[in-house]
Every structure is written in C-alpha cells, then in structure tokens.
Design a protein around this motif. Structure first.
Motif, PDB file in Angstrom:
ATOM      1  N   GLY A  76       0.822  -1.211   0.000  1.00 44.06           N
ATOM      2  CA  GLY A  76       0.000   0.000   0.000  1.00 44.06           C
ATOM      3  C   GLY A  76       0.852   1.256   0.000  1.00 44.06           C
ATOM      4  N   ASP A  77       1.955   1.232   0.775  1.00 41.69           N
ATOM      5  CA  ASP A  77       2.875   2.376   0.771  1.00 41.69           C
ATOM      6  C   ASP A  77       3.478   2.589  -0.618  1.00 41.69           C
ATOM      7  N   LEU A  78       3.800   1.475  -1.310  1.00 40.15           N
ATOM      8  CA  LEU A  78       4.396   1.587  -2.644  1.00 40.15           C
ATOM      9  C   LEU A  78       3.400   2.182  -3.633  1.00 40.15           C
ATOM     10  N   ARG A  79       2.157   1.775  -3.512  1.00 44.07           N
ATOM     11  CA  ARG A  79       1.134   2.326  -4.401  1.00 44.07           C
ATOM     12  C   ARG A  79       1.008   3.844  -4.213  1.00 44.07           C
ATOM     13  N   ARG A  80       1.069   4.266  -2.955  1.00 48.34           N
ATOM     14  CA  ARG A  80       0.982   5.706  -2.674  1.00 48.34           C
ATOM     15  C   ARG A  80       2.274   6.422  -3.052  1.00 48.34           C
ATOM     16  N   ALA A  81       3.408   5.703  -2.978  1.00 50.23           N
ATOM     17  CA  ALA A  81       4.694   6.319  -3.320  1.00 50.23           C
ATOM     18  C   ALA A  81       4.722   6.764  -4.779  1.00 50.23           C
ATOM     19  N   LEU A  82       4.036   6.009  -5.651  1.00 48.62           N
ATOM     20  CA  LEU A  82       3.972   6.393  -7.059  1.00 48.62           C
ATOM     21  C   LEU A  82       3.246   7.717  -7.241  1.00 48.62           C
ATOM     22  N   GLU A  83       2.352   8.030  -6.322  1.00 50.18           N
ATOM     23  CA  GLU A  83       1.564   9.259  -6.433  1.00 50.18           C
ATOM     24  C   GLU A  83       2.219  10.424  -5.696  1.00 50.18           C
ATOM     25  N   ARG A  84       3.124  10.126  -4.768  1.00 46.12           N
ATOM     26  CA  ARG A  84       3.688  11.169  -3.898  1.00 46.12           C
ATOM     27  C   ARG A  84       5.133  11.523  -4.235  1.00 46.12           C
ATOM     28  N   ASP A  85       5.645  11.052  -5.353  1.00 44.17           N
ATOM     29  CA  ASP A  85       7.023  11.368  -5.773  1.00 44.17           C
ATOM     30  C   ASP A  85       8.058  10.910  -4.752  1.00 44.17           C
ATOM     31  N   GLU A  86       7.811   9.766  -4.118  1.00 46.78           N
ATOM     32  CA  GLU A  86       8.800   9.212  -3.188  1.00 46.78           C
ATOM     33  C   GLU A  86       9.824   8.352  -3.924  1.00 46.78           C
ATOM     34  N   LEU A  87       9.540   8.006  -5.176  1.00 47.69           N
ATOM     35  CA  LEU A  87      10.443   7.173  -5.968  1.00 47.69           C
ATOM     36  C   LEU A  87      11.328   8.066  -6.839  1.00 47.69           C
ATOM     37  N   PHE A  88      12.557   7.642  -7.033  1.00 41.38           N
ATOM     38  CA  PHE A  88      13.480   8.396  -7.880  1.00 41.38           C
ATOM     39  C   PHE A  88      14.536   7.435  -8.400  1.00 41.38           C
ATOM     40  N   LEU A  89      15.400   7.931  -9.265  1.00 44.91           N
ATOM     41  CA  LEU A  89      16.404   7.086  -9.898  1.00 44.91           C
ATOM     42  C   LEU A  89      17.810   7.515  -9.495  1.00 44.91           C
ATOM     43  N   HIS A  90      18.658   6.512  -9.294  1.00 45.59           N
ATOM     44  CA  HIS A  90      20.098   6.706  -9.226  1.00 45.59           C
ATOM     45  C   HIS A  90      20.690   6.177 -10.532  1.00 45.59           C
ATOM     46  N   TYR A  91      21.852   6.685 -10.880  1.00 45.66           N
ATOM     47  CA  TYR A  91      22.491   6.263 -12.126  1.00 45.66           C
ATOM     48  C   TYR A  91      23.903   5.780 -11.816  1.00 45.66           C
ATOM     49  N   GLN A  92      24.230   4.591 -12.354  1.00 43.27           N
ATOM     50  CA  GLN A  92      25.586   4.051 -12.224  1.00 43.27           C
ATOM     51  C   GLN A  92      26.219   3.980 -13.608  1.00 43.27           C
ATOM     52  N   PRO A  93      27.396   4.575 -13.778  1.00 41.77           N
ATOM     53  CA  PRO A  93      27.998   4.610 -15.117  1.00 41.77           C
ATOM     54  C   PRO A  93      28.468   3.235 -15.571  1.00 41.77           C
ATOM     55  N   LYS A  94      28.446   3.034 -16.879  1.00 38.40           N
ATOM     56  CA  LYS A  94      29.029   1.864 -17.530  1.00 38.40           C
ATOM     57  C   LYS A  94      30.243   2.390 -18.307  1.00 38.40           C
ATOM     58  N   ILE A  95      31.431   1.895 -17.952  1.00 40.79           N
ATOM     59  CA  ILE A  95      32.683   2.498 -18.413  1.00 40.79           C
ATOM     60  C   ILE A  95      33.453   1.510 -19.277  1.00 40.79           C
ATOM     61  N   SER A  96      33.945   2.003 -20.404  1.00 45.39           N
ATOM     62  CA  SER A  96      34.792   1.181 -21.265  1.00 45.39           C
ATOM     63  C   SER A  96      36.091   0.879 -20.524  1.00 45.39           C
ATOM     64  N   ILE A  97      36.391  -0.413 -20.353  1.00 47.72           N
ATOM     65  CA  ILE A  97      37.588  -0.795 -19.593  1.00 47.72           C
ATOM     66  C   ILE A  97      38.855  -0.425 -20.351  1.00 47.72           C
ATOM     67  N   SER A  98      38.828  -0.489 -21.666  1.00 50.45           N
ATOM     68  CA  SER A  98      40.045  -0.217 -22.438  1.00 50.45           C
ATOM     69  C   SER A  98      40.285   1.269 -22.633  1.00 50.45           C
ATOM     70  N   ALA A  99      39.204   2.045 -22.888  1.00 49.07           N
ATOM     71  CA  ALA A  99      39.377   3.458 -23.222  1.00 49.07           C
ATOM     72  C   ALA A  99      39.063   4.385 -22.063  1.00 49.07           C
ATOM     73  N   GLY A 100      38.344   3.919 -21.080  1.00 45.80           N
ATOM     74  CA  GLY A 100      37.981   4.759 -19.953  1.00 45.80           C
ATOM     75  C   GLY A 100      36.793   5.656 -20.211  1.00 45.80           C
ATOM     76  N   ASP A 101      36.181   5.563 -21.395  1.00 43.72           N
ATOM     77  CA  ASP A 101      35.026   6.409 -21.698  1.00 43.72           C
ATOM     78  C   ASP A 101      33.788   5.900 -20.967  1.00 43.72           C
ATOM     79  N   VAL A 102      32.914   6.839 -20.612  1.00 46.43           N
ATOM     80  CA  VAL A 102      31.597   6.477 -20.090  1.00 46.43           C
ATOM     81  C   VAL A 102      30.712   6.172 -21.289  1.00 46.43           C
ATOM     82  N   VAL A 103      30.287   4.922 -21.431  1.00 45.12           N
ATOM     83  CA  VAL A 103      29.531   4.506 -22.616  1.00 45.12           C
ATOM     84  C   VAL A 103      28.045   4.361 -22.320  1.00 45.12           C
ATOM     85  N   GLY A 104      27.658   4.551 -21.077  1.00 43.14           N
ATOM     86  CA  GLY A 104      26.242   4.436 -20.733  1.00 43.14           C
ATOM     87  C   GLY A 104      26.039   4.591 -19.247  1.00 43.14           C
TER      88      GLY A 104
END
Length: 695
Positions: free
Chosen positions: A424-452
């Motif tokens: 029930g809390d989760l259902r209400r969380a969708l309506e109350r902006d309690e959910l958000f995203l974190h982002y973890q980079p995906k890095i090219s091991i050979s070049a060091g570039d952030v690819v995603g």
C-alpha cells in the motif's frame, strides 16, 4: 473424480445432448411462429378492411360531390340558355339579372369542380371558363343589339356566336356530368361489395380469435415447462465450464466446502492443486485459439486417468485448472498426485482440425507441461478462500522458478500483513514522488570512456528511509504494480536521456525489466510511446532482462525482444551465468550485450573456477558479436583481471557507486577520460564481433 467432472466420449465437451426441453422449445417456437402469422393475418385483415372501406367511402363521397357539381353546372347552362332566349322576346332588366345569376351559378359550379376534381377535371374547367368567357361576350353583344331593336343583328350574333359557344359548353358539361355519375355509381358499388366481404369474413375472424386464445394457452403451458428446463440448464451452466464441460470455480468452491466439512468430521485433510499450463500462449499464438481450445478440452479427461472417483477436476479459466483431493493424509500425498498429473500430461496431445505446413495428415501433436501449486487444509489454511490463495501463490512460485511442483510456504507469501502494508505504501509512493532514480555509469575498460548509465530505482520511504529495489520490486511483480513501476522508471530515464542529449553529451541509458514485464503484450507500445514523447532516439535506450526471466517464458521473451529490436531498442542479458540459457537460444536472441553475473566477478581473483567462467563468457560473447559487461567490480585486482581477459565494459563500486542525478552529472563532468585499467595490464584483444560497446 465424480462422474460429472468430465465429458463422456459420446458427448462433446461443453455441449449437452438433445433434451426434452429442446423439443418443447422447438414446438413452442413453431407455435409462436404460427401464432404470430395468424395475428399478422388478422391484423392485416382488420387494417385492410378499415382502410379499404374508408377509402371506398371517401372515393364514393368525392365522386358524388363531383357528380353534383357537374349536375349544378348542367342546370346552370340550361338556365342561362333559357334566359338568353327569353331576353330576345322580353328584353327587361329582370330577365338580364336572372341571366347574370345563372351565369354566376355556372362559374361557381365550375369552381367546385376544380376544387373537388382531379387534374383532368381542372383542365376541363379551364377550357370551359375560356369558352364561357367568349359565350358571355357574345351574349352581351346579342343583348345590346336586342336593346337597340336591331333584330337582324341579334339573329346574326345568335346564329354565328352564341349558339355554337353554348352548344360546345353544354356538350362538354353534359358529357363530364355523365362520366361522374357513372363513377359515383361505381364507387358506391365497390363500397357495397367491400361491406359484403367484411360481413362474411367477420365470423371467420371470430373463429380465428378463439383458435388464437387456445393456442396462446397451449404455448403458455409449454413455456412453463420450457422455463423449468431452462432453469435446470442454467443451474448446470452456472456450475460448469462451457468449453470443457468441467466444473467451474463456483462448483469447485461448493465441493471444496463440503470436503472441508467432511475432513473435519473424519479427521482427514483436503488437498487443492492449482495447475497452470506452461507456454500455452505460444500454442494460441502459433496455431490459433481454436487449436488451443481443442487442446484444453482434452486436459480434463487426461487428468482424470490418474485420479480417484471422489476427486474433482475443474477449470478456473484460461489455461488454469484445479484438482480437489478429499480425504488425504498430508501434503506428501498431494505431491504424489501432482507428480502423476504432470506425468499424465507428458504424452503429446493430438489436436485435430489443424494441418501444419508440410504435414500430410490433418492434426498436430502438441507437447504440454504444467506448473502445480499445492495447498492442504490444516497445514496451509482452514477455509476455501485462504487455501485457494495459498495454492495460487505456490503455483506462481512453481512457474516462475521452473520447479514443476511447489507446496505452499509462508516464507514466500507476499500477502503477509507487513508486506501488504508495504505494498500500500508503494502504491501511494507512485503518487507522492517518493520514488526516484540513481544512475551508475558503464565504463569502457580499455578506453575509460563512459559509454552508458544504468537507471536504478530507489524509494525514500517516509518511515523506513532509503530502500533498494530488492525490498519492494518483488512485491510489485506479485501485485500488478510492476506495470506502473516500469513506466515510471522508463519515463524518468528517457527524460534524463533527453536532458543529456540537449546538453550535448548523449548517453545511452539502461533500464531493467522484470519477468512479469515479458508477459505484458503492451510493453512495446509503451516503450514506443515514451520514446516519441521524450524525442529520444531508440538507440539511446537499452533494456536489461535477466537470464532467469528469459528461461521462464522463452517464446514470449523472444517475440518481445524482436519487437523491441524492430523499434531500434537494444537488449542486454543481465546476470548471465546464473540461469540456464542454451547456446542455441542465446544465438537467436536479438541482444547486443551480455552482463556477467556479479557473483562470478566479485570472486574471480580468489576463485579459479569463477575466473574460468568469466573468461568463457567473455570468449563466448565476443564470438557471438556481443558486448561483454562485468558488473560488481569492487577491487582494482578484479579490474586488472577483466582488462587482461578483454572484457569490454565495467560497472561496480570500484569505478563509481550509483549516484543521484546531480551527483552523477558532477562526477561525469569533472571526470578525466583516461583508461581505467592499471598500467601494465595487457592490451585488450581484438573484438571478434561487429557490435561496439556503445551499441
């Protein structure tokens, strides 16, 4: 199983044999049709009689009035002629006034004819009025000559003008008057004939009315019997499945209640087995729903071959069946029966009515497997609803984990009070902006570039604090909230991808899908809608599906990934190595990336066997042209080892933790683009495939 739980060989499932009620219904229908025909006949006669009589009376009246009008015109013509002659002998004002009155009567009679007559009469009146006008002019000249005493002129006008005009008027009016008299007589004769016919038919109509009353009484009695038959049929239909003839959920609940009462009296248990056919949707999609229905009709009889007479097989809907086992000892006895049921379903089902391409015979052999959940009274509940719910949970576990048979276990039940409150809390969380995203980079091991960047869902619970997805996503999967939750993640991740693109640094974003998402037929449409709404190229979205989810419903997963690939969306196999994906299946899947399960990566520097598994996955993926991602990189040693193996992309706490978007953007902005593998590590081997780490 009881005798009524399945269809006999002579009876097609879902169809009852011809019953007395059917014969009654046919007779009632025939009688009703006859009654309707007779009623229509009587009604038509009554309407016809009334309309015909009314029409004839109207026509007779009109003809009579028109005949009277012509007679009045004839009399006016004769009166005018007589007065015209009299004026020549006695030219007085009185005679002239009487002549004018007669002429006016003629004009009035002609006006009545024009009003009451038809087009022919009106045309005749116009001609007569013209002729009468000429006649009036001639008579006036004759009267003036008479007034002057010019007898010769008067005689000449009478012979040359008055008499010819009068004769023409008299002849025309007289002929028309005769025609109208004949027409009036004809209409009166027709009216008399209609009255004669009506008077003769009235007794017959009365007799038909008596017959109608008798027929109505008979039909009423027949309908009473039919209602009784239909009531019995309705009761049967309400308790049985129309397709298979098996008991439905209502009858199962009734028998379940009786079995529980008997079990409490006798000290025995009652078992409930819920059976769900695996990959049945693939059969419907491949061969059509008709073929699927024919298969479902054979399941009940097949299950009955390994059950007792007292057991009940029911169909709950779709490809879901239930087996009720009264008077058993415990769950172990139910497991034995479940194994027998699964064995009974192993033999192919021969379905007629479908001819596969390249096969000479009509029909097809279909292989079916089943997942079975078990709940037993006393151990897992005491009432029908609880046991049904627990058996359903057990069946879902058996299906999602490929266990075949699973007995209800409270530890896997997502319906505990605490979990329900969290849901029930989760259902209400969708309506109350309690959910958000974190982002973890995906890095090219050979070049060091952030690819995603991988979008990872978080929940800032008002009382429990920050919650990782492992604590609430399984609840969403079992409750139907996984759809809205997935839409939330996709919507926000694509909004961020648009923001990165607008800032001049487009970055591919990866979003995780659950096993339940693979069953959502509308997922592709939702992805296309959100891509269009945020104006994000499909190549900037990657969807990650776990290997376990792919093996749960491989057919559906294959079709879904093909649909997404058609949009231009790339797919990644997450947690690879933890499931049982075959090489043949992996080769045909439209995926561009393999993510090695973190359990192998975190210990590869200390566990030789895990290091060999990682090497094998890297080589296998490169040979298939796939990008290889290692997740769970937590040490520099692991990063060095992965670089030596030629792994393409890395994720893990050693590289960067999942970050809120502001922190991620700051990290990404200030990060130097330098290789991330330690100096001295061997250069990565050449790629054998055609797909780059960035897609």
């Amino acid at each position: 199983m009881t005798a009524g739980a399945t269809a006999t060989p002579a009876q097609r499932p879902g169809v009852l044999p011809d019953q007395p009620g059917d014969r009654i219904a046919r007779r009632s229908r025939l009688a009703s049709i006859g009654l309707v025909v007779i009623l229509l006949g009587v009604s038509v006669f009554a309407v016809w009689s009334a309309q015909a009589t009314s029409g004839a009376a109207h026509s007779a009246g009109l003809a009579s009035r028109l005949s009277d009008d012509y007679d009045a015109a004839t009399r006016a013509v004769s009166e005018a002629e007589s007065l015209e002659r009299k004026y020549r002998l006695e030219p007085t004002s009185d005679v002239e006034a009487r002549y004018d009155e007669a002429a006016g009567m003629l004009v009035a009679a002609l006006a009545s004819i024009r009003r009451d007559g038809d087009a022919g009469d009106r045309a005749r009146v116009e001609r007569l009025l013209v002729a009468h006008s000429d006649y009036q002019g001639a008579v006036d000249r004759l009267f003036r000559a008479t007034d002057r005493g010019d007898t010769a002129a008067a005689l000449r006008i009478d012979d040359a003008e008055v008499e010819p005009a009068f004769d023409a008027i008299k002849e025309s009016v007289g002929a028309a008057a005769q025609v109208q008299r004949d027409a009036a007589l004809g209409e009166l004769t027709r009216l008399q004939n209609l009255e004669t016919i009506t008077s003769r038919l009235m007794p017959l109509v009365f007799l038909v009315g008596l017959l109608l009353a008798a027929a109505l009484a008979s039909i009423t009695r027949g309908h009473r019997r039919l209602i009784d038959v239909e009531r019995a049929q309705a009761i049967h239909d309400s308790m049985h499945d129309a397709l298979t003839g098996l008991p439905n959920r209502t009858l199962l609940a009734d028998r379940f209640t009786q079995a529980l009462r008997a079990g409490r009296r006798n000290g025995t248990a009652t078992g409930l087995l819920l059976i769900d056919l695996d990959r049945f949707k693939d059969i419907n999609d491949t061969f059509g729903h008709h073929c699927g229905d024919l298969l479902l009709a054979q399941v009940g009889p097949r299950l009955c071959t390994v059950l007792r007479e007292v057991d009940t097989v029911a169909r709950l809907g779709g490809d879901e069946f239930a087996v009720l086992l009264p008077d058993i000892t415990d769950a172990r006895a139910a497991i034995v029966v479940a194994d027998k049921l699964r064995a009974a379903l192993e033999s192919p089902f021969y379905v007629k009515g479908y001819t596969p391409l390249g096969v000479d015979r009509e029909g097809v052999d279909l292989d079916v497997e089943a997942s079975i959940g078990i709940a037993v009274s006393g151990e897992h509940g005491e009432d029908v609803d609880t046991l049904l719910q627990h058996a359903d949970i057990a069946m879902y576990v058996a299906k999602s984990q490929n266990l075949g048979v699973f007995v209800y276990d409270p530890t896997v039940d997502g319906h505990s009070p605490a979990k329900l409150a969290l849901l029930g809390d989760l259902r209400r969380a969708l309506e109350r902006d309690e959910l958000f995203l974190h982002y973890q980079p995906k890095i090219s091991i050979s070049a060091g570039d952030v690819v995603g960047a991988e979008a990872l869902l978080r929940w800032q619970h008002p009382h429990r604090g920050l919650m990782p997805p492992d604590e609430f996503v399984p609840l969403a999967e079992h409750s139907g909230l996984i759809g809205p939750l997935t839409r939330f993640v996709l919507d926000n991740a694509l909004r961020q991808a648009r923001a990165w693109a607008d800032a001049g640094r487009p970055l591919k974003v990866a979003v995780n899908l659950s096993a339940r998402n693979l069953l959502d037929e509308h997922l592709t449409d939702m992805v296309a809608e959100l891509l269009a709404a945020h104006r994000v190229p499909a190549g900037l979205l990657e969807l990650e599906v776990t290997e376990t989810a792919l093996t749960t419903e491989p057919g559906r997963a294959q079709r879904l990934l093909e649909q997404l690939a058609a949009l231009g969306v790339q797919a990644s196999v997450d947690d690879f190595g933890a499931g049982y994906t075959s090489l043949g299946q992996l080769k045909t899947l439209p995926v561009s990336e393999l993510k090695i399960d973190r359990s192998f990566v975190t210990t590869m520097t200390t566990d030789r066997s895990n290091a060999l598994i990682v090497r094998s996955v890297v080589d296998l993926g490169h040979n298939l042209g796939l990008t290889i991602v290692a997740e769970g990189i937590e040490t520099a040693e692991a990063l060095t080892a992965l670089a030596a193996l030629g792994c393409d992309v890395g994720q893990g706490y050693h590289l960067c933790r999942p970050l809120p978007i502001d922190a991620f953007d700051a990290w990404y902005h200030h990060r130097a683009r330098t290789p991330v593998h330690p100096p001295g590590a061997p250069a990565p081997p050449a790629r054998h495939g055609t797909r780059s780490p960035s897609g």
